[in-house]
Design a protein around this motif. Structure first.
Motif, short mmCIF file in Angstrom:
data_model
loop_
_atom_site.label_atom_id
_atom_site.label_comp_id
_atom_site.label_asym_id
_atom_site.label_seq_id
_atom_site.Cartn_x
_atom_site.Cartn_y
_atom_site.Cartn_z
N ARG A 182 10.40 -19.64 6.87
CA ARG A 182 11.59 -20.41 6.50
C ARG A 182 12.14 -21.17 7.71
N TYR A 215 4.69 -9.27 4.20
CA TYR A 215 4.64 -10.58 3.55
C TYR A 215 6.03 -11.20 3.45
N GLY A 252 1.72 -29.42 6.88
CA GLY A 252 2.95 -29.01 7.56
C GLY A 252 4.15 -28.84 6.65
N ILE A 253 3.92 -28.83 5.34
CA ILE A 253 5.04 -28.64 4.40
C ILE A 253 5.38 -27.15 4.38
N ASN A 254 6.65 -26.85 4.39
CA ASN A 254 7.06 -25.44 4.42
C ASN A 254 6.70 -24.76 3.09
N PRO A 255 5.79 -23.76 3.17
CA PRO A 255 5.31 -23.13 1.92
C PRO A 255 6.41 -22.37 1.18
N THR A 256 7.46 -22.00 1.91
CA THR A 256 8.53 -21.25 1.23
C THR A 256 9.36 -22.18 0.35
N HIS A 257 9.16 -23.48 0.49
CA HIS A 257 9.86 -24.45 -0.38
C HIS A 257 8.95 -24.96 -1.49
N TYR A 276 4.44 -18.65 -0.02
CA TYR A 276 3.85 -19.61 -0.96
C TYR A 276 3.91 -19.07 -2.39
N TRP A 284 8.17 -22.65 10.31
CA TRP A 284 6.94 -23.31 9.86
C TRP A 284 6.81 -24.72 10.43
N ASN A 285 7.88 -25.48 10.32
CA ASN A 285 7.86 -26.88 10.75
C ASN A 285 9.27 -27.33 11.10
N TYR A 323 -0.76 -26.44 2.75
CA TYR A 323 0.52 -26.28 3.44
C TYR A 323 0.34 -26.16 4.95
N TYR A 324 -0.82 -25.65 5.34
CA TYR A 324 -1.16 -25.66 6.76
C TYR A 324 -1.52 -27.09 7.19
#
Lengths: 279, 377
Positions: A201, A193, B140-145, B289, A204-205, B136-137
């Motif tokens: 990071r 995970y 397209g927003i970065n889930p780590t943020h 997330y 993702w995009n 978030y999928y």
């Protein structure tokens, strides 16, 4: 049978752990704790791992270390390396590796990167071409072709069977089942995970690529090996030629009956391709 | 004791073999399954039902935000809320909530919520959420943020409502030289804030610290709720105060009919449609997330999640829904409301495929034969 398989898997893992203990250290680089594995003698070879997070001393590390001084750091967010909260982009990751190379006194080094690690290696080489001696990119992400989409690895996490099928040529092999088990223990789940979060990071995009990378690749000066499994269902094999098209002094080698995680699935061919290339 | 009517606005026409053919009602469930003509009728009927809750004397109505899914058809709950602001008279309008990281700049939320508060005459309850994993999928927003963006956006909105503009707001994710939203909300210093959560300690601490209200997200076993609200009370105690029960809300599907048998007969198919089809994929959680600890905890609670439940007996015992005659429902509701110590009950009476007429009859019986009793108890 299943119990026997499990006990073999367990014994293998214990062996890897033991091999790792002798070769592992955690160092402080500019205030950031970084886990490094190091083994062997000879020319330094900086190994940048994939999103899988191969941060145990595994047989392919061992085989490479019979010829080179293998230095295998864990990326921020993986294993014991810290500081992922400060890594928002590839730019931050490149600065991280610049610091690491300075810390280790590596002026000009051979780099081998797999998948995510290949992407990092290529980005590094576009910015600091003089710091890279020879460059091996094994099934790197980082480029994008609409007609050959990279499989959404972030969606695969929901389905272990699909995850295994996408990463291996033979997903039914004992090796594949050990590396991507149906039922992972909590430690393995937590580590996976964490690794995927660190990958997200950067990837993702835009998804698994940098739109500006292709036209920067011409800045790479070092001879470059582009290594690919002929049955890569995660990052299509068609990308091999695309990388070669952009990097001047490059050659493509394909490994047959091989999926994305070639350092596991075709360990000998992987190691041989690298030693042939690095000399 | 307050009663809210929570509408999810489900798509009611998924094929009977949906869960065999697809692995999710979210993100990539093909939108060709949505029929716009039917969708239009559905929206209008759902809005009528929400307006009916006002006539029946509910204290409030709730709408929420979800994207690209069959579970809830409100990508913009603010659009529905703006209709409700005009068509209702007394109810609080709880938008729980806007998924803050999906708005850039989040000033948009400060603006739209202020509009809703003005149009409704100060009846808005402002809900802030991080957004579900699937969002978030889809966006397209970065889930780590996600958590960082949520906190920064929250701070921006609160300042936009409480500080005279224009002011500058620079944070890691947002860089605005001029924050100065027209209009400003009627309610001062700002509308009441509700934060829904699934039990992560970080969210509870955030809510407790600011004395907002915490809404327990449904579809878990009653024991999970109990633990959640106990933990929330602990968080408040650590902040040096005892929370008012109205600082907590329990979201629970409720259905009332003449008899227990009748109620179950009407409600059960709708509930299974909801549990097996619409909840399919709701727990998809992108990497980063949540914290590793929360991710493992969520993984462990999966068996207690409604989607994994197989029998009506488990539904009853785990209090995943409260279904029965008025007497049964008021007994259970009074008991569990005290057990949990919550001051808001957010019923979701129209779940899954429940037909409009039956939903409305159930709401009426609930308003007339359950609410007054539970209020006194």
């Amino acid at each position: 049978m299943l119990d026997k398989l499990k006990s073999i898997q367990y014994a293998l893992k214990v062996k890897w752990y033991e091999a790792t203990l002798d070769r592992l250290r955690v160092v402080d680089i500019n205030g950031r704790k970084v886990q490094l594995m190091e083994g062997g003698e000879g020319e330094p070879l900086l190994y940048l791992h994939s999103a899988y997070g191969e941060n145990l001393w595994m047989p392919f590390h061992q085989k490479l270390s019979e010829k080179y001084r293998v230095i295998a750091p864990a990326h921020p967010g993986f294993a014991q390396t810290e500081g992922i909260e400060d890594i928002d982009s590839m730019e931050d990751m490149i600065f991280h590796y610049l610091d690491l190379m300075d810390y280790l006194g590596l002026k000009e080094v051979n780099i081998a990167g797999v998948s995510l690690g290949g992407w990092i290696a290529a980005e590094f080489a576009t910015r600091y071409p003089d710091r890279v001696h020879r460059l091996a990119l094994a099934a790197p992400v980082g480029l994008w072709m609409d007609e050959h989409p990279v499989t959404d690895l972030f969606a695969l996490l929901l389905n272990i069977e699909k995850l295994r099928a996408t990463n291996f040529h033979d997903p039914e092999s004992a090796l594949a089942r050990m590396l991507v088990p149906d039922e992972a223990d909590d430690d393995m789940k937590a580590e996976a995970y964490k690794g995927m979060a660190a990958t997200a990071r950067l990837a993702w995009n835009p998804f698994c690529h940098n739109p500006k990378l292709a036209r920067r690749l011409k800045r790479i000066k070092s001879p470059t090996l582009i290594l690919w499994g002929d049955d890569d269902k995660l990052v299509p094999t068609a990308y091999a030629e695309e990388w070669a098209r952009h990097i001047k002094d490059s050659r493509v080698v394909k490994i047959s009956e091989c999926g994305h995680l070639m350092m596991f699935e075709k360990e000998d061919e992987f190691v041989r391709s690298l030693t042939d290339f690095f000399g | 004791m307050k009663f809210f009517f929570f509408h999810l606005m489900a798509w009611q026409d998924l094929p009977s073999d949906f869960e065999k053919k697809y692995d999710s009602a979210w993100i990539w469930a093909p939108n060709t399954l949505f029929d716009p003509e039917k969708g239009g009728r559905l929206y209008n009927e759902y809005i009528d039902t929400l307006v009916y809750a006002d006539e029946l004397g509910f204290d409030g109505v709730c709408v929420n935000e979800h994207h690209q899914n069959a579970y809830g058809l409100m990508p913009s709950p603010n659009l529905i809320a703006s209709i409700l602001a005009r068509q209702t008279r007394n109810v609080k309008i709880a938008v729980i909530g806007n998924a803050l990281p999906l708005y850039n700049p989040p000033t948009r939320v400060a603006e739209e919520f202020a509009m809703l508060d003005c149009i409704s005459g100060g009846r808005l309850i402002a809900g802030f959420v991080v957004g579900g994993g699937p969002e978030y999928y889809s966006y397209g927003i970065n889930p780590t943020h996600a958590r960082e963006m949520f906190r920064e956006a929250h701070d921006l909105i609160i300042r936009a409502w409480t500080e005279p503009g224009p002011f500058r707001y620079f944070s890691k994710h947002y860089h605005l030289n001029y924050v100065n939203p027209w209009p400003r909300p009627i309610q001062q210093p700002h509308p009441q804030i509700w934060i829904p959560g699934v039990g992560s300690i970080e969210t509870m601490e955030f809510v407790a610290k600011r004395r907002y209200a915490y809404m327990g997200i449904p579809y878990f076993h009653i024991d999970v709720f109990k633990r959640t609200f106990d933990t929330f009370r602990d968080c408040c105690n650590r902040e040096g105060y005892e929370p008012d029960p109205e600082q907590m809300g329990w979201i629970v599907p409720v259905h009332v009919a003449e008899t227990d048998e009748q109620a179950r007969k009407e409600f059960e198919p709708a509930l299974w449609y909801f549990a097996k089809k619409l909840l399919l994929g709701i727990t998809i959680s992108p990497p980063g997330y949540t914290s590793v600890k929360s991710a493992l905890a969520i993984d462990k609670n999966r068996g207690k999640f409604l989607h994994s439940i197989e029998t009506w007996d488990e539904i009853e015992k785990g209090v995943y829904a409260i279904v029965g005659s008025p007497a049964t429902v008021r007994d259970k509701l009074s008991y569990y409301q005290k057990h949990l110590g919550v001051g808001n009950i957010l019923t979701s009476p129209q779940i899954g495929t429940l037909p409009h007429e039956i939903a409305r009859r159930s709401m009426k019986m609930f308003a007339e034969e359950v609410m007054p009793y539970v209020r006194q108890a």
